[in-house]
Design an enzyme around this catalytic site. Structure first.
Site, mmCIF file in Angstrom:
data_model
loop_
_atom_site.group_PDB
_atom_site.id
_atom_site.type_symbol
_atom_site.label_atom_id
_atom_site.label_comp_id
_atom_site.label_asym_id
_atom_site.label_seq_id
_atom_site.Cartn_x
_atom_site.Cartn_y
_atom_site.Cartn_z
ATOM 1 N N HIS A 1 -8.221 -5.348 0.799
ATOM 2 C CA HIS A 1 -6.982 -4.641 1.118
ATOM 3 C C HIS A 1 -6.268 -5.216 2.345
ATOM 4 C CE1 HIS A 1 -4.406 -1.259 0.160
ATOM 5 N NE2 HIS A 1 -4.299 -0.969 1.435
ATOM 6 N N SER B 1 0.827 -1.201 0.000
ATOM 7 C CA SER B 1 0.000 0.000 0.000
ATOM 8 C C SER B 1 0.870 1.263 0.000
ATOM 9 C CB SER B 1 -0.959 -0.065 1.188
ATOM 10 O OG SER B 1 -1.987 0.856 1.029
#
Ligand code: NAG
Ligand code: NAG
Ligand code: NAG
Length: 429
Positions: free
Chosen positions: A396, A190
């Site tokens: 995620h 990320s």
């Protein structure tokens, strides 16, 4: 309907007010919580893993580890850890590998999914020489040569822009000089991948010090982010940045803040962890994957998240939800002209990411949407691998915390790393 979604169904003005008030209260009562917190947690019967730092966790599970301190050009002190499997001493793979965490996390996140599953453990078990970095502002990187993070608000004048410009290069240089090698491999999750792209754009010579980049759910432009709670919070922080800064709230979501301590307490209780803590997480990222994260991992991750960052960094994420490009922090037209020489913040030059890049992402990721992944991949000149995780519910959080990491992303990570470890050794001889 989950707790988070209910919270965000109400009107935005009320949410703004509540969030601002919570942040003010949390900031006022924060400082009292720092001392003796370990004693109290031990007394309350927390699982012992929740009380251990990176080195202690590595040692507990039989790995050898080292602690180092990197000093950036602008004076920030960042801890970087090294983890090795003792059985690998004679045959550690080279070049070294650097791991970089996501926003509001720390190096500890790579351990949260426990031995046999967490990526730091799996990498060490395959005899990679893993160095695990920290980005300024989290609890391993809340120090500076001259600035005091509790008193000097300028300590917090940073976002992804500075992390990519200073922290990532400084950490790379440190590892290379310690190991006396010219290149390393890099895995970024990320923000940990986004900051690598910032570095390549602003300091392309550092891109050349890396043989391979593996970007796990890389965060760059966030135009298509679907999660409503995430969008609301970031939009509020971006809108209220000036007000919060005036109130001297420059640091957000720190570890050992009242909010974090309370959440950690609730989430280490098994009875609450699934109905409250798992649903809260899934509500926040607006994508659920039942059973993917175990109770043990949930309690570990809540003891490390949120690890703290700057208001500026969160506000910049708010801006990136509404921008067409992966671009620098927007100071407003007048200041932009002074800082950047243009009214609009300049975009990062993704064509300068010249090294081989592998990107792994999930179809159910509502923070870094697949449309933004495609946008990124189109801009990158040297993508050698692009893999959507086969599990359609992969979101995620799964990339760091799922109990299925071993079967989903690990084989791909391992395959590419092996290829580049060997290639490097061959060209070296
Ligand atoms: C981790 O804990 C050990 C043992 O208490 C301590 O010596 C070490 O300084 C700690 N490391 C960090 C980075 O806090
Ligand atoms: C991880 O998966 C591989 C292959 O699927 C298996 O050989 C290995 O034992 C697993 N490791 C652990 C610790 O579960
Ligand atoms: C972006 O990087 C590429 C590759 O290094 C370079 O050719 C190009 O001129 C750069 N573009 C800008 C606008 O600086």
């Amino acid at each position: 309907m989950s707790v988070t979604v209910m919270l965000f169904k109400r009107n935005i003005a009320l949410d703004t007010l509540i969030l601002v008030v919570v942040l003010i209260i949390v900031n006022i009562i924060r400082r009292q919580f720092n001392s003796n917190s370990l004693e109290i947690k031990r007394f309350l019967g927390y699982d012992s893993d929740l009380l251990l730092n990176f080195t202690q966790l590595a040692n507990k599970y039989g790995y050898s580890s080292e602690e180092h301190t990197v000093v950036t050009e602008d004076g920030y002190l960042l801890k970087v850890f090294r983890i090795k499997n003792k059985k690998c001493e004679a045959r550690v793979k080279q070049p070294p590998l650097l791991l970089m965490h996501g926003v509001l996390q720390s190096s500890d996140a790579w351990f949260d999914a426990s031995p046999g599953t967490g990526l730091a453990y799996l990498l060490a078990d395959e005899c990679f020489d893993a160095w695990v970095g920290n980005q300024r502002g989290n609890y391993y990187a809340r120090r500076h040569l001259t600035l005091n993070p509790d008193k000097d608000s300028s300590f917090w004048d940073f976002s992804v822009d500075q992390i990519g410009y200073y922290d990532v290069p400084a950490t790379i240089d440190y590892v290379l000089s310690n190991m006396r090698v010219k290149k390393l491999n890099y895995i970024g999750y990320s923000q940990g991948a986004g900051t690598f792209f910032v570095m390549c754009s602003e300091r392309p010579e550092y891109c050349k010090k890396t043989s391979l980049l593996i970007g796990l759910s890389p965060a760059t432009r966030l135009k298509h982010t679907k999660s409503k709670p995430f969008r609301s919070i970031l939009n509020i922080l971006s809108t209220c940045e000036g007000l919060l800064a005036q109130l001297k709230i420059n640091e957000l979501f720190a570890k050992e803040s009242f909010l974090q301590v309370l959440v950690e307490f609730i989430c280490q209780i098994r009875l609450f962890s699934e109905p409250l803590c798992e649903n809260f997480l899934y509500g926040f990222v607006d994508s659920s994957h039942p059973g993917s994260i175990t109770h043990e991992t949930l309690s570990m991750l809540y003891s490390h998240i949120a690890g703290g960052t700057s208001l500026r960094n969160m506000a910049r994420y708010g801006q990136s939800l509404n921008a067409d490009d992966f671009q620098k922090y927007d100071f407003g037209e007048t200041v932009n002209v002074v800082k950047y020489g243009s009214k609009k913040p300049p975009g990062y030059n993704l064509s300068s990411v010249s090294l081989p890049v592998v990107i792994i992402y999930g179809a159910n990721d509502h923070l870094v949407d697949t449309k933004d992944i495609s946008w990124l991949v189109d801009k990158l000149p040297n993508v050698i691998g692009l893999e959507e995780v086969a599990d359609p519910l992969w979101n995620h959080l799964d990339t760091m915390f799922s109990q299925h990491i071993n079967k989903t992303i690990w084989p791909t990570v391992n395959r590419y790393l092996k290829r580049f470890s060997e290639t490097y050794m061959k060209t070296k001889s």
